[in-house]
Design a protein around this motif. Structure first.
Motif, short mmCIF file in Angstrom:
data_model
loop_
_atom_site.label_atom_id
_atom_site.label_comp_id
_atom_site.label_asym_id
_atom_site.label_seq_id
_atom_site.Cartn_x
_atom_site.Cartn_y
_atom_site.Cartn_z
N ARG A 277 45.69 48.76 -97.78
CA ARG A 277 46.43 48.23 -98.94
C ARG A 277 46.01 48.96 -100.22
N ASN B 151 47.89 52.23 -100.14
CA ASN B 151 49.32 52.07 -100.41
C ASN B 151 49.59 51.74 -101.88
N LEU B 152 48.77 50.83 -102.45
CA LEU B 152 48.95 50.46 -103.85
C LEU B 152 48.68 51.65 -104.77
N THR B 153 47.65 52.42 -104.46
CA THR B 153 47.35 53.60 -105.28
C THR B 153 48.48 54.61 -105.20
N PRO C 43 50.08 47.88 -109.66
CA PRO C 43 49.51 48.19 -108.34
C PRO C 43 48.14 48.84 -108.43
N SER D 31 46.02 37.20 -103.76
CA SER D 31 46.68 38.26 -104.52
C SER D 31 46.99 37.81 -105.95
N GLU E 248 45.53 46.13 -109.02
CA GLU E 248 45.26 45.36 -107.80
C GLU E 248 44.40 46.18 -106.85
N ARG F 2 45.42 39.58 -109.25
CA ARG F 2 46.29 40.14 -110.28
C ARG F 2 45.92 39.63 -111.67
N GLU G 26 51.63 53.95 -104.59
CA GLU G 26 52.74 53.37 -105.36
C GLU G 26 52.53 53.61 -106.86
N ALA G 27 51.29 53.40 -107.32
CA ALA G 27 50.98 53.58 -108.73
C ALA G 27 51.17 55.03 -109.16
#
Length: 356
Positions: free
Chosen positions: A319, A322-324, A233, A194, A236, A198, A326-327
């Motif tokens: 993941r 979830n990251l998308t 996010p 990770s 990533e 990043r 969050e963004a």
């Protein structure tokens, strides 16, 4: 929110023109030094102008517009400078990974090695190709600086932009070294994967371009914070999609051989999850095949099956989702122009739902 494909297409055209005009001037400069530099100029033009999604200039430009900045060619040129930095990173990355292709064409070091062979020159073609690629990558890095400074931005604005631009270049170089390091040490932890994702790619793909745009617009701290909450996010998620494509992507779409990341021994989040969940015998097979440059098509298929069976592919897709999410939630709270927010939403989709 209405999508703005015309705005995106128009920006790509303007970035392309800025790059072409700059490269034409640099081509003339190199020819004045020595006509023998023609292959350097021509390869730079082919590599920079011949492909790429122009995502980084788009995030920089719309970060600027979202922060209230007015349209102008100087901003487009400053955003286009990102493409020379990207070219430098890709040329050097392909050399370090010994990748034979990029976007379906020979990698830069392979192009120069072939030039050496065709010309019947003395010495080692591969050594010549490597040396030429290092130098052309360095030249693109120099040109990223030059285009930013020649963009037409005033000195005060340039000074603000410079802080972001310099931090970005340090981060990517550090991330690249960590990527080389874990391939040597065999570290397959998700934490290290990770960190590399990043700094090697995520920050300079989304967050830093957005912050560059915010700096040019002289945006307040709240806008910078909102862009980081959106960009980190999302960047990533972009890299995780890239990792999946590096193992499962269609070569006709990615322009790289199937399973190339497996042969290169990439210690990605996808691979780290596979190791965490694999049975001992599967982990041994994964360890034996990962980083083998002669890994066969059957070997690639076997490692893919292990990655799927361990649930690593599903976990990585989850993941990304979830990251998308969050963004996009952070973008929804951002104090920015709604039209720009709509385009940034579209760019987020383009970054995470892609086949190349």
């Amino acid at each position: 929110m209405t999508i703005h494909p015309v705005d995106r297409a128009d920006l790509r055209d303007r970035v392309q023109r800025a790059l072409a005009e700059f490269l034409a001037a640099r081509h003339r400069q190199l020819m004045e030094i020595d006509p023998a530099l023609a292959p350097m100029a021509e390869t730079a033009e082919s590599f920079v102008l011949g492909g790429g999604k122009r995502l980084r200039p788009a995030f920089a430009y719309w970060g600027y517009r979202g922060a209230g900045g007015a349209d102008g060619e100087e901003v487009v040129r400053a955003a286009a400078a990102m493409e020379f930095f990207q070219a430098s990173a890709l040329i050097h990355d392909d050399l370090m990974d010994r990748s034979a292709t990029r976007r379906g064409e020979p990698s830069v070091h392979c192009r120069f090695a072939e030039l050496h062979r065709r010309s019947g020159w003395h010495g080692d073609p591969e050594g010549y190709g490597s040396s030429a690629a290092i130098l052309l990558g360095d030249m693109c890095l120099v040109w990223s600086d030059e285009l930013l400074h020649a963009s037409g931005l005033d000195p005060v604005t340039l000074a603000r932009a410079r802080v972001i631009f310099d931090a970005m270049r340090t981060e990517v170089t550090a991330g690249q070294y960590l990527d080389v390091l874990v391939q040597a040490t065999g570290d397959v932890s998700t934490a290290k994967a990770s960190t590399i994702a990043r700094f090697k790619s995520a920050k300079y793909t989304v967050e830093r371009p957005l912050l560059l745009g915010a700096a040019i617009a002289d945006a307040p701290a709240a806008t910078h914070a909102a862009y980081s909450a959106f960009g980190l996010p999302l960047g990533e998620a972009f890299q995780l999609r890239d990792d999946i494509l590096g193992v499962f992507g269609d070569p006709a779409a990615t322009g790289k051989p199937a399973g190339d990341d497996l042969r290169e021994g990439k210690r990605t989040y996808l691979i780290a999850i596979a190791f965490e969940s694999a049975a001992p015998a599967e982990a041994d097979r994964l360890r034996a095949g990962l980083g083998d440059p002669d890994l066969s098509t059957e070997g690639v298929h076997d490692l893919r099956e292990i990655i799927v069976r361990t649930g690593a592919l599903d976990a990585t897709e989850k993941r990304i989702s979830n990251l998308t999410g969050e963004a996009l939630a952070a973008l929804g709270r951002a104090p920015i122009d709604p039209t720009a927010a709509g385009v940034l939403t579209e760019l987020a989709d383009a970054a995470t739902h892609r086949s190349t």
